[in-house]
Scaffold this motif. Structure first.
Motif, PDB file in Angstrom:
ATOM      1  N   ALA A 110       0.827  -1.211   0.000  1.00  0.00           N
ATOM      2  CA  ALA A 110       0.000   0.000   0.000  1.00  0.00           C
ATOM      3  C   ALA A 110       0.862   1.261   0.000  1.00  0.00           C
ATOM      4  O   ALA A 110       0.408   2.306  -0.436  1.00  0.00           O
ATOM      5  CB  ALA A 110      -0.926   0.002   1.203  1.00  0.00           C
ATOM      6  N   THR A 111       2.095   1.168   0.491  1.00  0.00           N
ATOM      7  CA  THR A 111       2.930   2.356   0.539  1.00  0.00           C
ATOM      8  C   THR A 111       3.482   2.721  -0.828  1.00  0.00           C
ATOM      9  O   THR A 111       3.877   3.849  -1.044  1.00  0.00           O
ATOM     10  CB  THR A 111       4.097   2.148   1.528  1.00  0.00           C
ATOM     11  N   ALA A 122      -5.390   3.810  -2.973  1.00  0.00           N
ATOM     12  CA  ALA A 122      -5.464   2.814  -1.918  1.00  0.00           C
ATOM     13  C   ALA A 122      -6.787   2.877  -1.172  1.00  0.00           C
ATOM     14  O   ALA A 122      -7.150   1.932  -0.493  1.00  0.00           O
ATOM     15  CB  ALA A 122      -4.312   3.001  -0.939  1.00  0.00           C
ATOM     16  N   GLN A 123      -7.527   3.973  -1.285  1.00  0.00           N
ATOM     17  CA  GLN A 123      -8.779   4.116  -0.554  1.00  0.00           C
ATOM     18  C   GLN A 123      -9.907   3.419  -1.309  1.00  0.00           C
ATOM     19  O   GLN A 123      -9.987   3.482  -2.527  1.00  0.00           O
ATOM     20  CB  GLN A 123      -9.117   5.589  -0.367  1.00  0.00           C
ATOM     21  N   LEU A 124     -10.781   2.777  -0.551  1.00  0.00           N
ATOM     22  CA  LEU A 124     -11.928   2.122  -1.152  1.00  0.00           C
ATOM     23  C   LEU A 124     -13.050   3.132  -1.343  1.00  0.00           C
ATOM     24  O   LEU A 124     -13.175   4.079  -0.570  1.00  0.00           O
ATOM     25  CB  LEU A 124     -12.413   0.976  -0.265  1.00  0.00           C
ATOM     26  N   PRO A 125     -13.892   2.949  -2.345  1.00  0.00           N
ATOM     27  CA  PRO A 125     -15.005   3.879  -2.535  1.00  0.00           C
ATOM     28  C   PRO A 125     -16.052   3.714  -1.445  1.00  0.00           C
ATOM     29  O   PRO A 125     -16.204   2.642  -0.869  1.00  0.00           O
ATOM     30  CB  PRO A 125     -15.574   3.482  -3.903  1.00  0.00           C
TER      31      PRO A 125
END
Length: 60
Positions: A16-17, A24-27
């Motif tokens: 994720a980095t 990386a954010q989910l909707p």
């Protein structure tokens, strides 16, 4: 007893980095506040319509 090094374990944040923070954010999948507002307005309009219909039936 030797301890494993911290780099030996790959956690879920290891990949994720490397990606962008937005990717990386989910909707958001929940119901928004505007949806509740529209449902409330529709129920209010339905209630007023039924009240007017009832008055028309008792009057005529």
């Amino acid at each position: 007893m030797p301890r494993p090094s911290p780099t030996a374990t790959a956690g879920p944040t290891a990949t994720a980095t490397t990606s962008a923070p937005e990717a990386a954010q989910l909707p958001s999948t929940g119901v928004s506040g505007s949806t509740y507002g529209l449902i409330g307005a529709a129920l209010l309009a339905l209630g007023v319509g039924l009240l007017v219909l009832r008055r028309q039936l008792f009057r005529g």
